[in-house]
Every structure is written in C-alpha cells, then in structure tokens.
Design a protein around this motif. Structure first.
Motif, PDB file in Angstrom:
ATOM      1  N   PRO A  29     115.064   4.428  87.706  1.00 17.06           N
ATOM      2  CA  PRO A  29     114.860   5.629  88.767  1.00 17.06           C
ATOM      3  C   PRO A  29     115.011   5.276  90.155  1.00 17.06           C
ATOM      4  O   PRO A  29     114.782   4.179  90.586  1.00 17.06           O
ATOM      5  N   GLY A  30     115.892   5.933  90.808  1.00 15.46           N
ATOM      6  CA  GLY A  30     116.465   5.745  92.290  1.00 15.46           C
ATOM      7  C   GLY A  30     117.407   4.717  92.534  1.00 15.46           C
ATOM      8  O   GLY A  30     117.768   4.383  93.577  1.00 15.46           O
ATOM      9  N   ARG A  31     118.009   4.287  91.271  1.00 12.26           N
ATOM     10  CA  ARG A  31     119.105   3.423  91.394  1.00 12.26           C
ATOM     11  C   ARG A  31     120.228   4.046  90.375  1.00 12.26           C
ATOM     12  O   ARG A  31     120.139   3.890  89.235  1.00 12.26           O
ATOM     13  N   VAL A  32     121.308   4.432  90.866  1.00 13.18           N
ATOM     14  CA  VAL A  32     122.440   4.981  89.972  1.00 13.18           C
ATOM     15  C   VAL A  32     123.172   4.084  89.539  1.00 13.18           C
ATOM     16  O   VAL A  32     123.520   4.370  88.190  1.00 13.18           O
ATOM     17  N   THR A  33     123.236   2.753  89.827  1.00 16.64           N
ATOM     18  CA  THR A  33     123.922   1.963  88.974  1.00 16.64           C
ATOM     19  C   THR A  33     123.171   0.707  88.289  1.00 16.64           C
ATOM     20  O   THR A  33     123.759  -0.104  88.171  1.00 16.64           O
ATOM     21  N   LEU A  34     121.784   0.730  88.190  1.00 18.92           N
ATOM     22  CA  LEU A  34     121.120  -0.181  87.632  1.00 18.92           C
ATOM     23  C   LEU A  34     120.187   0.502  86.298  1.00 18.92           C
ATOM     24  O   LEU A  34     119.737   1.687  86.333  1.00 18.92           O
TER      25      LEU A  34
END
Length: 414
Positions: free
Chosen positions: A366-371
C-alpha cells in the motif's frame, strides 16, 4: 528501467518469483544474505501439499487450548516471554478461525493450493529436477477407530469439494504399506496427491540455477539496505549497489521488518520449527512420509535420512534455539521406527511466516506503486512458491493473474 526488479529473499517463493519475472523478459537480481533455499525453505516436511485446502486454524475446543497451554506437547510449545508480543496476532488468528469466517478463508486458500502440483512440475521439468518430486503422498496414522472414521468424513468432504485424492487403510493394509513400523495402528488416511520432495534444498537450488541460466543474477546482500533511489530502488550487495525500477519483498518472517520502513506493518508472526535426520537400522525403510496423530510429529524419508520434524514453537525472533520438541519427540519416534544415529551434530531451525487470517500477502504494498509483497505463506511456502511467483509476475506485468488476487491483497491489513 520499467521491467527491472530486485527480488529480496531467495527462498522458494523469492526464487520462483524471480524466475517467473525473468521468463517474462524482466531484468532481475535476486538478493539474499545467504544462498538460495537456506532459510525456511531448507527445513520442512518437504511436501507439495495438494491436499492442504484448509489452512491450519487456531484451535476452537477449550480442551485443545488447555492442552497447548500446559506447554508440554510436541506439536506446539511457546516461550512465556514471547506471549505479550503475540497476544494481538493470535487473538486475530482465533477470530479468523471462527467457522463462518474460516469457510471464506479456506475458499481463497484453496484457489492457490489447487494449482501447486502443476505449477511445480512445469518448473521442475525445465529445471531438470522432476525426479525430486515423488508422487507418493503422505499418511496420517491413527490408533483410534472413532478418530479414523472422523477423518474419513473430512477426506470425503475434501474430495467432494476440491477433488482431493485419498484412500483409507485399515491396520493390516497399513502394516503392508509400511512393514518396518514398530507399532500397530487402527489404520491410516493416505493423502495420495501430494509430492514428497526428497531434498527441498536441492529443489530450490535447481529453480535458482534455471533462473541464472535464463539470464537472471543472484547476489549476496542485506535486504534491510533497500532504499528508494531515483524513482526506483537500490540495495547494497557484496558486488556493489544494485538498482531497479521495482522491488519485491519475499523475506518470509522478516518481511514486516522491511515493509514497516515504507509505511506498511502487517501483523506477521512466526512459528519456529526444527528438524533432525536419522539413519535407519539394517535394511529398514520408510516408504512415504507419516504423521502419527498420537505423537504429533512427522517422519519423512529424505536423501539425507529420515527427517524428524516438529510442530510450532512460538518465540521471539531473536530467542536462542530451544529444541525441546525434538527432545520430546525422539524417544517416541524410536518406538515407531528402528532409527539409527543422528546424521547432524545439531538440529536445524527455521521460522514459518504467518498472518492472522492464514492467507499470504501477494500484491502491491500500500502506498508504493513499485514495491510488491510475496510473504506470509505459513506452512506452505514450499508448496506455493511457483504459484505465487507466477501470480505476482503476472500482476507486475499488467496481466490478468491466473488466480483472483483480491483475497491476498496487502491492503487488508492496513
């Protein structure tokens, strides 16, 4: 850079994820502090558990809870000092195990489990390690006729609802199937579908070699050095810093330590487990893995010998080894099979990564497009590695995943 990834964690889940990404054309570096398969994937019962459509639920019977609370069993023990930190996740585990909620959990869980044999065999054949996957299943032994009839009904339901294969054996049939057992039992439930892996570490290594043969790279490094860098990610390795556009956290029980730094703190908790290998006396053999239900441990024929595995130990992550379960189990195991000497000087210890709702995290953090996350598989990391790897690689590439991902989304723990 959009199709480059760092995969953190080289257990079965991480290796499988890295391989599936590489097969789709990604530039992938697989990073771990140790070599592939040297964590929790190294020590387990070595089963690809097609029958495990129902995850391990928290006990609901007061008599069972009381038995575990006495802290004298083989299948479950705990460190009293660890309990304060476990109260919240275990209460949530108990809540999710209520029958109505558990039914929905099992349906989602089964969607993963039903794929495990096919997904493993596709990879193992290409990796040249299919001979490690023995199609022999495993057995649960029972000394009580009433309990045997009870599990027969459970097996019938699993067969009806999910196509799980099984057969029931009476005492004579069990003795014929396992002639070197030293005890008589009323019978056994033989789950016939699962693969028994003769060397789980070798299987993970074979998948890692396939990843390298396809152009992937394996590096020794510390996942905790992961940092955001230039719109992507950087991690330090023994060969220097590695950068990629995207990153996958497949660190098992340690995943939460890393994701917490990036704003996501899933309620992971660990179940520690131990194993020893033993020789067998004379020409004795064990033809397939068995769990004697009166004793609560597993005996598995492996390349290294007969593996004696324990159940769950609840302890702080940094607690010293306390293999009391093995100490309790060994004398009982010697009454079941003619075991010879131990193969190793000390027991193996690993930690299974668990979530309160018994489902793994597979998807974007959540909150991390690439993680991305791929952790929390509890007892089934070995079983579900290739399934998880394919599913996550499809999601990262913008494909429609072959299994509906909603039940495994990370957001459910926000």
């Amino acid at each position: 850079m959009s199709k480059s990834a760092i995969v953190l964690g080289a257990g079965m889940v991480g290796v499988s994820t890295a391989l599936h990404l590489r097969q789709r054309g990604w530039d992938v570096v697989l990073v771990d502090r140790r070599g592939p398969g040297e964590g929790a994937s190294f020590g387990n019962a070595g089963l690809i558990q097609r029958e495990a459509v129902h995850p391990h639920a928290f006990p609901r019977q007061l008599s069972e809870i009381a038995r575990i609370a006495r802290n004298r069993s083989i299948d479950a023990v705990y460190h009293p000092g660890a309990l304060p930190g476990l109260v919240s996740p275990l209460l949530r585990y108990w809540w999710h195990s209520a029958p109505a909620r558990y039914e929905a959990v099992a349906r989602a869980y089964a969607s993963l489990i039903l794929t495990c044999l096919d997904e493993h065999m596709v990879v193992a054949r290409e990796a040249g390690s299919a001979e490690l996957l023995r199609p022999i299943g495993w057995m649960r032994l029972f000394g009580d006729e009433a309990k045997l009839e009870e599990v027969r009904k459970e097996a019938e339901a699993a067969h009806r609802d999910y196509g799980v294969g099984y057969r029931m054996l009476d005492g004579q049939e069990l003795a014929a199937a396992e002639p070197h057992l030293l005890v008589q039992r009323a019978g056994a439930l033989h789950w016939t579908d699962p693969y028994s892996v003769s060397d789980p570490h070798a299987l993970t290594l074979s998948y890692a070699r396939l990843f390298e043969a396809k152009g992937g790279r394996i590096a020794i490094g510390d996942a905790q050095t992961l940092r955001e860098a230039g719109g992507g990610w950087r991690v330090q390795t023994a060969d220097g810093p590695v950068e990629a556009a995207q990153a996958v956290v497949a660190l098992g029980a340690a995943a939460g330590m890393l994701t917490r730094r990036f704003g996501y703190a899933p309620p992971l908790f660990g179940k520690r487990g131990y194993h020893y290998h033993f020789g067998l006396q004379g020409n004795a053999v064990l033809n397939r893995p068995v769990i004697d239900e009166e004793s609560g441990f597993c005996l598995v024929p492996m390349r290294a010998g007969i593996r004696l595995t324990t159940g769950a130990e609840f302890a702080r992550p940094d607690a010293p080894e306390t293999p009391i379960q093995l100490t309790r189990a060994e004398p009982i195991a010697r009454t079941l099979l003619p075991l010879a000497d131990k193969v190793e000087d000390k027991p193996w210890l690993g930690t299974r990564p668990c979530t309160p709702d018994m489902l793994p995290v597979i998807g974007r953090i959540p909150g991390r497009v690439t993680l991305w996350g791929a952790f929390g598989h509890a007892h089934q990391g070995l079983t579900l590695g290739p399934t998880t790897g394919r599913m996550l690689a499809e999601m990262m590439g913008g494909e429609t995943p072959f299994i509906a991902p909603e039940a495994f989304r990370a957001e459910r723990f926000r």
